[in-house]
Every structure is written in structure tokens, then in C-alpha cells.
Design an enzyme around this catalytic site. Sequence first.
Site, PDB file in Angstrom:
ATOM      1  CG  ASP A  62      47.086  11.461  84.545  1.00  0.00           C
ATOM      2  OD1 ASP A  62      48.092  11.653  85.255  1.00  0.00           O
ATOM      3  OD2 ASP A  62      46.871  10.402  83.920  1.00  0.00           O
ATOM      4  CG  HIS A 207      41.864  11.596  85.876  1.00  0.00           C
ATOM      5  ND1 HIS A 207      41.702  10.353  86.469  1.00  0.00           N
ATOM      6  CD2 HIS A 207      42.523  11.378  84.707  1.00  0.00           C
ATOM      7  CE1 HIS A 207      42.230   9.425  85.672  1.00  0.00           C
ATOM      8  NE2 HIS A 207      42.735  10.025  84.608  1.00  0.00           N
TER       9      HIS A 207
END
Length: 254
Positions: A62, A207
Site C-alpha cells: 500500500d 507498505h
Amino acid sequence: MRLLILTKRSLISAGFCLLIGVLAAATAITSTVKAVQTASTEREIPVYCVDTDKKQVALSFDAAWGNEQTDTLLEILDKYEVKSTFFLVGDWVDKYPESVKDIAERGHDIGNHSNTHPYMTQLSTGDMTSQIQSCNEKIKKLTGKAPTLFRAPYGDYNNDVVNTVKSCSMYCIQWDVDSLDWQDPTPEQITANVVDKITNGSIILMHNGATNTPEALPMVIEGIKAKGYEIVPVSEILLDGEYYTDVQGKMCAK
């Protein structure tokens, strides 16, 4: 007198039985109504993982804020010849257009992570649609291809969110393996969080801006491969054709 007393007792007993019967019937009717209501408002669940016999897992990142580590992550993925999926926020796309192009040119999936990273469940259907479409348009403008995958910010969803995503002809994607890299554990802990929990069809969450992700990524990839799994983008692990998600979010073929 005795006959009269017995008659009264009989009447009382009959009345009590009748009352119990009425209450039981009312309870049955109420239960039936609740069951019908529950069936008509069945919970919509995103795809957390996939029901597959293939020893494959999907790696995803992400990207919502910083960009200092993206190049390093891409270089590591290239080194190990691994393709993954990057879920991008529209605001991030605005700030780092060259990175968006680079991700796409290196052969990775690009997914939609909303336009401004809000809690989607707090928005109207119209605003949810706008969040999805605005981000899609930005990504398509840079890469020539609109995403087909959406991941809700914070993993926050409800029936309206899932149905809105589907109405945009997209898959709503969660994860079943969380690296917890956003909590800044050690690289070894990140690796264990992933490698110890994967199964066929797992979708892994990482991430692009977590402190120890670049150091952990080589160990994560090596650990996954050592267990005999192939790492693919999310789009390649999804099932073709009609599907449903079970109560645990597993994508199953109909």
C-alpha cells in the site's frame, strides 16, 4: 361444588396452555421474520485470500504517503524476479507520477487505494464512487490502464463499500497475511509474520513507507520461496469466472 371446582381448574389449565401456544407461535414467527431479514441483508465480504490448489501467494504494497523507499523496493523485486501489486492513493499518484510510471513499466500490478485515503464507510455511495473513479482516472492517465483492484483504506468496509466497488467492475481486495511492517517491528519479525502464516492463495499486506520493509523484503521473498511458493501479483491469483467469498473472505469458484 367439586364438579364446579374441577371445571374451573380445567379452564385455567386450558387457558394457560393456550397462552403458551400463542407465545410459541409468536416466537416462531418472529424468528422467521428475522431469518428472512438476515438473508436479505447478507454480509458482503471482500477477497481476503483465494481457494486454490496452486502453491501461489500474492505480495502487495500500500502506498499512501512517503516515497523514499519505493525505488529500493522495486530494485529488490527486480533482483528476485518477483512481480507484485501496488495499491496507490490518488494523492500519492499526484505527488509521484514518475514512480507510478516506473511501477507499471516494471510489470507490477497497480491497484486503487482511494483518492484521498478516507474511511470509506463514512461516505455516501456517491462519494465512494467518486473516490474510486478519481483515483482510477489518475492512474489511467499515467499508465494507460485503469485498475481493476480496489483496497479500502484502513481495511475499512461494509456492504455499501463492497457493492460500490463491484458496481465499478472492480474486485474489493483485503489480505489474510499482515506483515505488520507499519508497526516498525524488526526485519526478522516482519519476515516471521509473513512466512509463518502463508497458505495457498494468501494475499500479503506490506507498505512502501514502513521503516524496516526494505531490509525485510529479501528475507520475506527468500522465506516464501523456500517453502515452495510462487509469488505473483494479486490479479494473477484471483479466480476466473463467477465466484463467491465465504465467511472468512476466501474467494471460491461457483
